[in-house]
Design a protein around this motif. Sequence first.
Motif, PDB file in Angstrom:
ATOM      1  N   GLY A  28      52.809  29.640  -4.436  1.00 50.61           N
ATOM      2  CA  GLY A  28      53.954  28.777  -4.698  1.00 50.61           C
ATOM      3  C   GLY A  28      53.560  27.439  -5.299  1.00 50.61           C
ATOM      4  O   GLY A  28      54.203  26.950  -6.233  1.00 50.61           O
ATOM      5  N   VAL A  29      52.489  26.846  -4.776  1.00 51.47           N
ATOM      6  CA  VAL A  29      51.995  25.563  -5.286  1.00 51.47           C
ATOM      7  C   VAL A  29      51.546  25.698  -6.743  1.00 51.47           C
ATOM      8  O   VAL A  29      51.786  24.817  -7.563  1.00 51.47           O
ATOM      9  N   LEU A  30      50.910  26.824  -7.073  1.00 51.12           N
ATOM     10  CA  LEU A  30      50.376  27.022  -8.430  1.00 51.12           C
ATOM     11  C   LEU A  30      51.400  27.606  -9.403  1.00 51.12           C
ATOM     12  O   LEU A  30      51.138  27.671 -10.608  1.00 51.12           O
ATOM     13  N   GLU A  31      52.559  28.008  -8.921  1.00 51.67           N
ATOM     14  CA  GLU A  31      53.568  28.653  -9.766  1.00 51.67           C
ATOM     15  C   GLU A  31      53.928  27.846 -11.017  1.00 51.67           C
ATOM     16  O   GLU A  31      54.088  28.430 -12.093  1.00 51.67           O
ATOM     17  N   PRO A  32      54.032  26.512 -10.957  1.00 54.34           N
ATOM     18  CA  PRO A  32      54.388  25.769 -12.171  1.00 54.34           C
ATOM     19  C   PRO A  32      53.299  25.775 -13.258  1.00 54.34           C
ATOM     20  O   PRO A  32      53.577  25.444 -14.406  1.00 54.34           O
ATOM     21  N   TYR A  33      52.083  26.144 -12.897  1.00 50.11           N
ATOM     22  CA  TYR A  33      50.972  26.127 -13.855  1.00 50.11           C
ATOM     23  C   TYR A  33      50.959  27.397 -14.694  1.00 50.11           C
ATOM     24  O   TYR A  33      51.297  28.477 -14.202  1.00 50.11           O
ATOM     25  N   LYS A  34      50.531  27.260 -15.934  1.00 51.50           N
ATOM     26  CA  LYS A  34      50.330  28.437 -16.769  1.00 51.50           C
ATOM     27  C   LYS A  34      49.252  29.300 -16.125  1.00 51.50           C
ATOM     28  O   LYS A  34      48.347  28.800 -15.464  1.00 51.50           O
ATOM     29  N   GLU A  35      49.360  30.597 -16.319  1.00 53.28           N
ATOM     30  CA  GLU A  35      48.456  31.564 -15.683  1.00 53.28           C
ATOM     31  C   GLU A  35      46.978  31.198 -15.874  1.00 53.28           C
ATOM     32  O   GLU A  35      46.189  31.278 -14.938  1.00 53.28           O
ATOM     33  N   ASN A  36      46.595  30.779 -17.081  1.00 46.96           N
ATOM     34  CA  ASN A  36      45.190  30.474 -17.359  1.00 46.96           C
ATOM     35  C   ASN A  36      44.766  29.094 -16.865  1.00 46.96           C
ATOM     36  O   ASN A  36      43.654  28.659 -17.121  1.00 46.96           O
ATOM     37  N   CYS A  37      45.645  28.420 -16.137  1.00 47.36           N
ATOM     38  CA  CYS A  37      45.348  27.071 -15.637  1.00 47.36           C
ATOM     39  C   CYS A  37      45.472  27.002 -14.110  1.00 47.36           C
ATOM     40  O   CYS A  37      45.569  25.924 -13.550  1.00 47.36           O
ATOM     41  N   ARG A  38      45.422  28.138 -13.467  1.00 41.87           N
ATOM     42  CA  ARG A  38      45.476  28.193 -11.996  1.00 41.87           C
ATOM     43  C   ARG A  38      44.041  28.269 -11.485  1.00 41.87           C
ATOM     44  O   ARG A  38      43.533  29.345 -11.184  1.00 41.87           O
ATOM     45  N   TYR A  39      43.420  27.107 -11.362  1.00 42.68           N
ATOM     46  CA  TYR A  39      41.995  27.018 -11.055  1.00 42.68           C
ATOM     47  C   TYR A  39      41.690  27.103  -9.569  1.00 42.68           C
ATOM     48  O   TYR A  39      40.624  27.565  -9.179  1.00 42.68           O
ATOM     49  N   SER A  46      53.214  20.683   9.786  1.00 46.55           N
ATOM     50  CA  SER A  46      53.471  19.401  10.459  1.00 46.55           C
ATOM     51  C   SER A  46      52.164  18.710  10.854  1.00 46.55           C
ATOM     52  O   SER A  46      51.952  18.364  12.015  1.00 46.55           O
ATOM     53  N   LEU A  47      51.293  18.476   9.872  1.00 47.56           N
ATOM     54  CA  LEU A  47      49.956  17.957  10.151  1.00 47.56           C
ATOM     55  C   LEU A  47      49.869  16.448  10.270  1.00 47.56           C
ATOM     56  O   LEU A  47      48.993  15.938  10.967  1.00 47.56           O
ATOM     57  N   VAL A  48      50.702  15.715   9.537  1.00 41.81           N
ATOM     58  CA  VAL A  48      50.576  14.260   9.527  1.00 41.81           C
ATOM     59  C   VAL A  48      51.930  13.645   9.186  1.00 41.81           C
ATOM     60  O   VAL A  48      52.717  14.221   8.438  1.00 41.81           O
ATOM     61  N   GLU A  49      52.201  12.476   9.769  1.00 36.94           N
ATOM     62  CA  GLU A  49      53.401  11.726   9.401  1.00 36.94           C
ATOM     63  C   GLU A  49      53.272  11.270   7.956  1.00 36.94           C
ATOM     64  O   GLU A  49      52.163  11.015   7.517  1.00 36.94           O
ATOM     65  N   TYR A  95      48.606  18.955  -4.254  1.00 37.59           N
ATOM     66  CA  TYR A  95      49.838  19.699  -4.030  1.00 37.59           C
ATOM     67  C   TYR A  95      49.696  20.628  -2.821  1.00 37.59           C
ATOM     68  O   TYR A  95      50.584  20.724  -1.985  1.00 37.59           O
ATOM     69  N   TYR A  96      48.568  21.333  -2.749  1.00 42.40           N
ATOM     70  CA  TYR A  96      48.373  22.264  -1.635  1.00 42.40           C
ATOM     71  C   TYR A  96      48.292  21.507  -0.311  1.00 42.40           C
ATOM     72  O   TYR A  96      48.918  21.903   0.675  1.00 42.40           O
ATOM     73  N   LEU A  97      47.519  20.411  -0.255  1.00 43.44           N
ATOM     74  CA  LEU A  97      47.350  19.691   1.008  1.00 43.44           C
ATOM     75  C   LEU A  97      48.669  19.068   1.474  1.00 43.44           C
ATOM     76  O   LEU A  97      48.983  19.092   2.663  1.00 43.44           O
ATOM     77  N   ILE A  98      49.451  18.556   0.550  1.00 43.23           N
ATOM     78  CA  ILE A  98      50.765  18.014   0.936  1.00 43.23           C
ATOM     79  C   ILE A  98      51.667  19.153   1.432  1.00 43.23           C
ATOM     80  O   ILE A  98      52.309  19.037   2.480  1.00 43.23           O
ATOM     81  N   VAL A 115      42.124  23.904   5.184  1.00 39.15           N
ATOM     82  CA  VAL A 115      42.593  22.582   5.602  1.00 39.15           C
ATOM     83  C   VAL A 115      42.072  22.307   7.003  1.00 39.15           C
ATOM     84  O   VAL A 115      42.183  23.163   7.893  1.00 39.15           O
ATOM     85  N   GLU A 116      41.508  21.100   7.180  1.00 37.10           N
ATOM     86  CA  GLU A 116      40.968  20.704   8.479  1.00 37.10           C
ATOM     87  C   GLU A 116      41.544  19.363   8.887  1.00 37.10           C
ATOM     88  O   GLU A 116      41.631  18.448   8.072  1.00 37.10           O
ATOM     89  N   ARG A 117      41.910  19.285  10.152  1.00 35.98           N
ATOM     90  CA  ARG A 117      42.364  18.012  10.713  1.00 35.98           C
ATOM     91  C   ARG A 117      41.525  17.733  11.947  1.00 35.98           C
ATOM     92  O   ARG A 117      41.396  18.585  12.816  1.00 35.98           O
ATOM     93  N   GLY A 118      40.956  16.518  12.001  1.00 34.90           N
ATOM     94  CA  GLY A 118      40.217  16.092  13.170  1.00 34.90           C
ATOM     95  C   GLY A 118      38.828  16.663  13.311  1.00 34.90           C
ATOM     96  O   GLY A 118      38.207  16.504  14.346  1.00 34.90           O
ATOM     97  N   VAL A 119      38.307  17.328  12.271  1.00 36.09           N
ATOM     98  CA  VAL A 119      36.979  17.925  12.355  1.00 36.09           C
ATOM     99  C   VAL A 119      35.897  16.875  12.133  1.00 36.09           C
ATOM    100  O   VAL A 119      34.886  16.856  12.815  1.00 36.09           O
ATOM    101  N   VAL A 120      36.109  15.993  11.186  1.00 40.91           N
ATOM    102  CA  VAL A 120      35.155  14.927  10.875  1.00 40.91           C
ATOM    103  C   VAL A 120      35.875  13.598  11.058  1.00 40.91           C
ATOM    104  O   VAL A 120      36.977  13.405  10.544  1.00 40.91           O
ATOM    105  N   GLU A 121      35.267  12.654  11.753  1.00 39.63           N
ATOM    106  CA  GLU A 121      35.912  11.387  12.095  1.00 39.63           C
ATOM    107  C   GLU A 121      36.461  10.650  10.880  1.00 39.63           C
ATOM    108  O   GLU A 121      37.585  10.188  10.879  1.00 39.63           O
ATOM    109  N   ASP A 122      35.676  10.508   9.808  1.00 41.01           N
ATOM    110  CA  ASP A 122      36.124   9.742   8.645  1.00 41.01           C
ATOM    111  C   ASP A 122      37.039  10.532   7.727  1.00 41.01           C
ATOM    112  O   ASP A 122      37.560  10.000   6.764  1.00 41.01           O
TER     113      ASP A 122
END
Length: 183
Positions: A23-34, A94-97, A84-87, A40-47
């Motif tokens: 779904g995130v890549l749908e707007p991209y042309k087929e040859n531009c879906r890299y 529901s990962l972050v406010e 786009y994917y991370l958002i 996705v990780e939350r809280g694995v690394v402090e920084d």
Amino acid sequence: MTIHRVPSTGTTVLYTDQTLLDGVLEPYKENCRYLKTARVERGVVEDAALAAHCTFEIPESCYIADTGHFNSVEFNICYNQMAYYLIAKSVEASLVEPFVSWHMEDYWERQLPNILIADFRSKFRSPMRSSSFSGTLQFVKVTQRSGDRPLVLIDTVCRYADAAGGRAEGAVKLVITNPPPRP
């Protein structure tokens, strides 16, 4: 203005959601879906309390003859796909406010017209092959501004690397205009 530090308590690891990625890549042309995978990780690394670790493949450039290396246009396209994917995943899981109060329809309505790059900085440390490489995107700070022109501001850092030691990195500020009203 509300500033949300990305929470570093509680560990979450979410592997590639192929339906969401498609779904995130749908707007991209087929040859531009890299973007091929995104963990996705939350809280694995402090920084890096919220991050996407991604793999990419660029079999051939979508705009120029083969240069033999990863370049600034491809850097930007790959960055956009990671962001786009991370958002989207932040909304879905529901990962972050402030994304915990969004619905997926809120994201899909805003993906192209309302998610903008406000500041973009990139550095190429050593040449990278574009055929296969990895990238990481980290949300450093998320700020929601209320008022007449509400915005969501996201400070991010990203890094790319290939198996031969090629490296590139950047810092990007995203702006989401017209966020859904706060509950």
